[in-house]
Enzyme design. Structure first.
Site, PDB file in Angstrom:
ATOM      1  N   HIS A 306       0.860  -1.194   0.000  1.00 33.46           N
ATOM      2  CA  HIS A 306       0.000   0.000   0.000  1.00 33.46           C
ATOM      3  C   HIS A 306       0.889   1.234   0.000  1.00 33.46           C
ATOM      4  O   HIS A 306       1.950   1.245   0.627  1.00 33.46           O
ATOM      5  CB  HIS A 306      -0.891   0.029   1.251  1.00 33.46           C
ATOM      6  N   ASP A 364      -7.930  -5.345  -0.011  1.00 39.19           N
ATOM      7  CA  ASP A 364      -8.379  -6.248  -1.082  1.00 39.19           C
ATOM      8  C   ASP A 364      -7.965  -7.687  -0.879  1.00 39.19           C
ATOM      9  O   ASP A 364      -8.299  -8.549  -1.700  1.00 39.19           O
ATOM     10  CB  ASP A 364      -7.817  -5.746  -2.425  1.00 39.19           C
TER      11      ASP A 364
HETATM   12  C1  SDX Z   1      -6.333   0.029  -2.870  1.00 36.69           C
HETATM   13  O1  SDX Z   1      -4.515   4.499  -2.012  1.00 36.69           O
HETATM   14  C2  SDX Z   1      -5.451   3.902  -1.393  1.00 36.69           C
HETATM   15  O2  SDX Z   1      -5.861   4.265  -0.290  1.00 36.69           O
HETATM   16  C3  SDX Z   1      -6.055   2.727  -2.139  1.00 36.69           C
HETATM   17  C4  SDX Z   1      -7.057   1.873  -1.350  1.00 36.69           C
HETATM   18  C5  SDX Z   1      -8.341   2.650  -1.063  1.00 36.69           C
HETATM   19  O3  SDX Z   1      -9.049   2.253  -0.106  1.00 36.69           O
HETATM   20  O4  SDX Z   1      -8.677   3.553  -1.860  1.00 36.69           O
HETATM   21  O5  SDX Z   1      -6.494   1.454  -0.122  1.00 36.69           O
HETATM   22  C6  SDX Z   1      -7.475   0.647  -2.155  1.00 36.69           C
HETATM   23  O6  SDX Z   1      -6.109   0.356  -4.000  1.00 36.69           O
HETATM   24  C7  SDX Z   1      -5.445  -0.932  -2.136  1.00 36.69           C
HETATM   25  C8  SDX Z   1      -4.242  -1.425  -3.000  1.00 36.69           C
HETATM   26  C9  SDX Z   1      -4.756  -2.535  -3.927  1.00 36.69           C
HETATM   27  N1  SDX Z   1      -3.669  -2.895  -4.906  1.00 36.69           N
HETATM   28  C10 SDX Z   1      -3.039  -4.079  -4.807  1.00 36.69           C
HETATM   29  O7  SDX Z   1      -3.191  -4.881  -3.881  1.00 36.69           O
HETATM   30  C11 SDX Z   1      -2.100  -4.352  -5.987  1.00 36.69           C
HETATM   31  C12 SDX Z   1      -0.767  -4.914  -5.464  1.00 36.69           C
HETATM   32  N2  SDX Z   1      -0.070  -3.810  -4.758  1.00 36.69           N
HETATM   33  C13 SDX Z   1       0.838  -2.999  -5.474  1.00 36.69           C
HETATM   34  O8  SDX Z   1       0.745  -2.911  -6.835  1.00 36.69           O
HETATM   35  C14 SDX Z   1       1.348  -1.791  -4.707  1.00 36.69           C
HETATM   36  O9  SDX Z   1       1.656  -2.213  -3.450  1.00 36.69           O
HETATM   37  C15 SDX Z   1       0.444  -0.569  -4.638  1.00 36.69           C
HETATM   38  C16 SDX Z   1       0.010  -0.126  -5.987  1.00 36.69           C
HETATM   39  C17 SDX Z   1      -0.740  -0.841  -3.784  1.00 36.69           C
HETATM   40  C18 SDX Z   1       1.264   0.553  -3.996  1.00 36.69           C
HETATM   41  O10 SDX Z   1       2.277   0.867  -4.882  1.00 36.69           O
HETATM   42  P1  SDX Z   1       3.369   2.001  -4.531  1.00 36.69           P
HETATM   43  O11 SDX Z   1       3.021   2.729  -3.305  1.00 36.69           O
HETATM   44  O12 SDX Z   1       3.598   2.803  -5.757  1.00 36.69           O
HETATM   45  O13 SDX Z   1       4.606   1.163  -4.147  1.00 36.69           O
HETATM   46  P2  SDX Z   1       5.726   0.697  -5.151  1.00 36.69           P
HETATM   47  O14 SDX Z   1       5.091   0.135  -6.387  1.00 36.69           O
HETATM   48  O15 SDX Z   1       6.707   1.798  -5.296  1.00 36.69           O
HETATM   49  O16 SDX Z   1       6.369  -0.525  -4.343  1.00 36.69           O
HETATM   50  C19 SDX Z   1       7.423  -0.310  -3.415  1.00 36.69           C
HETATM   51  C20 SDX Z   1       8.266  -1.560  -3.553  1.00 36.69           C
HETATM   52  C21 SDX Z   1       8.637  -1.889  -4.995  1.00 36.69           C
HETATM   53  O17 SDX Z   1       9.873  -2.582  -4.970  1.00 36.69           O
HETATM   54  P3  SDX Z   1      11.222  -1.703  -5.357  1.00 36.69           P
HETATM   55  O18 SDX Z   1      10.998  -1.146  -6.755  1.00 36.69           O
HETATM   56  O19 SDX Z   1      11.353  -0.631  -4.311  1.00 36.69           O
HETATM   57  O20 SDX Z   1      12.343  -2.725  -5.303  1.00 36.69           O
HETATM   58  O21 SDX Z   1       7.541  -2.704  -3.072  1.00 36.69           O
HETATM   59  C22 SDX Z   1       7.325  -3.620  -4.149  1.00 36.69           C
HETATM   60  C23 SDX Z   1       7.597  -2.890  -5.434  1.00 36.69           C
HETATM   61  O22 SDX Z   1       8.072  -3.769  -6.432  1.00 36.69           O
HETATM   62  N3  SDX Z   1       5.942  -4.049  -4.069  1.00 36.69           N
HETATM   63  C24 SDX Z   1       5.523  -5.303  -4.226  1.00 36.69           C
HETATM   64  C25 SDX Z   1       4.123  -5.250  -4.043  1.00 36.69           C
HETATM   65  N4  SDX Z   1       3.743  -3.988  -3.799  1.00 36.69           N
HETATM   66  C26 SDX Z   1       4.872  -3.249  -3.831  1.00 36.69           C
HETATM   67  N5  SDX Z   1       6.171  -6.443  -4.502  1.00 36.69           N
HETATM   68  C27 SDX Z   1       5.421  -7.566  -4.585  1.00 36.69           C
HETATM   69  N6  SDX Z   1       4.052  -7.595  -4.409  1.00 36.69           N
HETATM   70  C28 SDX Z   1       3.386  -6.460  -4.142  1.00 36.69           C
HETATM   71  N7  SDX Z   1       2.068  -6.475  -3.989  1.00 36.69           N
END
Ligand code: SDX
Length: 429
Positions: A306, A364
């Site tokens: 998140h 989720d």
């Molecule tokens: C919702 O914003 C909100 O409040 C949203 C929400 C709401 O109520 O409105 O809470 C609802 O959208 C919840 C999130 C649902 N999405 C998912 O579950 C999809 C999987 N999660 C990711 O795609 C990700 O965690 C996000 C999109 C939720 C957040 O992305 P960020 O903040 O841009 O974080 P990032 O992509 O920069 O990740 C930081 C690091 C990265 O690694 P590095 O590049 O630093 O090496 O963490 C890794 C990412 O690769 N990472 C993950 C991961 N999520 C982040 N690695 C594996 N699995 C994951 N799920």
């Protein structure tokens, strides 16, 4: 406003920027005059360090894993309140008296039907259209039917638009589901509460009597409450940007629905359940965790991570408890998907990659397991998120358009394209 300020040195210029102190959360540096004073932009794609507005509605402490709606913790609201009372709180800022709540619930109940001609919209879609496509289309079309609640400068029309959207989204979402399964639309009933009415509109058929299970209705209501609002997330920011141009409320909410659809946002609940099904059994979990950790693989664990929470998402904690209760009630407590989800959570949380990146289950991760057990297809998971989030979107919309200093949102850019050059005739290219 505080008397604190930040000093920015740009070349031989020193620019003083006011610092505003919030009631909770980090201070903010006010850069509204930066471009005029310093001839520079700030750069923050993804808005990782940017406050786009001020708000009094929802506060998230990502470190503590805390979510407050008008100051009330989400776990208390999920346990002690119910969705329409939370709607009142989000819209008007305070918990209602018994009379205020009764009046609000009556107003919502009396707006649950949609204009009969809107039924024709559905027939233009293929039966296998994703219900989110239908939702975007039909909600946007509401502006063609409810002209008497599209003038955003009229307090009464703003109020009616908010009530209509909260009241009609379940009806429209249920119609999208019925259309997708080839069953007749079911009209709302005024003798049922909000959540029971939604279950009734989704699962009753003319051929037999349908009684809503009150425990499932309570679980449905709690799912709505847990999805109601969440500060300035992507879809809420979309609604705010759309409303800053003066677009009507139905168009703004349709824009929010479109944004929520993405698998990185509200679409993650569907993607998460599909991931759990693909994993299938606990012995395949290490394979998927390895893929999620692989820098060369764009694969991510859906329902994990998140932007704000660097601790447990408090909504996931409540939903995990709800999953146990609902599945036990339905006699499917040994649901293989729930076992895979719990083991996946356990293994991921014990893995240094997830611990270092502070990746925890989000809202989720467990919601889909409950919704599938209740009888919903995965394609209905995000529409359910959208109907619950409508109150958050419309509360944030109301807050923004009530701001006398509202300006149209118009971000700038870091331009890295071609500099000015003259046109070349085709014979000279
Ligand atoms: C919702 O914003 C909100 O409040 C949203 C929400 C709401 O109520 O409105 O809470 C609802 O959208 C919840 C999130 C649902 N999405 C998912 O579950 C999809 C999987 N999660 C990711 O795609 C990700 O965690 C996000 C999109 C939720 C957040 O992305 P960020 O903040 O841009 O974080 P990032 O992509 O920069 O990740 C930081 C690091 C990265 O690694 P590095 O590049 O630093 O090496 O963490 C890794 C990412 O690769 N990472 C993950 C991961 N999520 C982040 N690695 C594996 N699995 C994951 N799920």
């Amino acid at each position: 406003m505080s008397d604190k300020s930040a000093r920015l040195i740009i070349g031989n210029k020193e620019i003083e920027l006011p610092i505003h102190t919030p009631t909770a959360g980090p201070d903010v540096i006010d850069i509204t005059k930066l471009y005029a004073q310093g001839d520079v932009f700030t750069y923050d794609p993804g808005f990782t360090s940017t406050a786009a507005c001020d708000s009094t509605i929802t506060f998230i402490d990502g470190i503590k894993g805390e979510l407050l709606h008008r100051g009330y913790p989400i776990d208390q609201l999920a346990e002690k309140s119910h969705f329409l009372e939370v709607c009142y709180l989000l819209l008007y800022g305070e918990l209602p008296s018994a009379t205020e709540l009764e009046d609000f619930e009556a107003r919502v109940t009396n707006h649950t039907m949609v204009h009969e001609q809107m039924h024709n919209f559905f027939r233009g879609f293929r039966r296998d259209a994703h219900p989110m496509a239908t939702l975007v289309g039909v909600v946007g079309a509401m502006s063609a039917f409810y002209h008497d609640s599209t003038d955003i400068n009229d307090d009464w029309q703003r109020e009616v638009a908010a009530i209509r959207l909260i009241a009609k989204l379940p009806t429209i979402a249920a119609m999208a589901y019925k259309y997708s399964v080839g069953q007749p639309f079911v009209y709302p009933r005024n003798d049922l509460d909000y959540a029971a009415n939604f279950l009734h509109m989704c699962f009753s058929v003319p051929a037999e009597k349908y009684e809503v299970d009150p425990i499932l209705a309570r679980a449905m209501d709690r799912i709505f409450t847990l999805h109601a609002d969440h500060e300035q997330n992507a879809s809420t920011s979309t609604v705010r940007l759309a409303s800053s141009s003066g677009a009507n409320p139905f168009a703004c909410i349709a824009a929010g629905i479109a944004c929520l659809w993405g698998p990185a946002h509200g679409g993650a609940n569907q993607a998460c359940l599909e991931m759990l099904k693909e994993i299938g059994t606990v012995d395949r979990i290490p394979e998927f965790i390895a893929r999620a950790k692989d820098k060369n693989d764009s694969y991510r664990l859906m329902g994990f991570g998140h932007r704000v929470y660097k601790n447990f998402d408090p909504r996931a904690t409540v939903l995990k408890q709800s999953a146990d209760e609902v599945l036990e009630l339905l006699g499917v407590e040994n649901n293989p998907l729930l076992q895979v989800a719990k083991e996946l959570e356990k293994q991921a949380l014990n893995d240094p990659y997830f611990a270092e990146k502070k990746l925890f289950p989000n809202v989720d991760f467990y919601s889909g397991i409950i919704l599938e057990a209740m009888g919903f297809p995965t394609s209905m998971f995000t529409p359910i998120f959208a109907l619950a989030r409508t109150v958050g979107w419309i509360s944030q919309w109301k807050e923004q358009i009530s701001d006398p200093n509202l300006k149209i949102g118009r971000p700038r850019q870091l331009y890295t394209g071609a500099t000015k050059r003259d046109y070349t005739d085709i014979e000279n290219r």
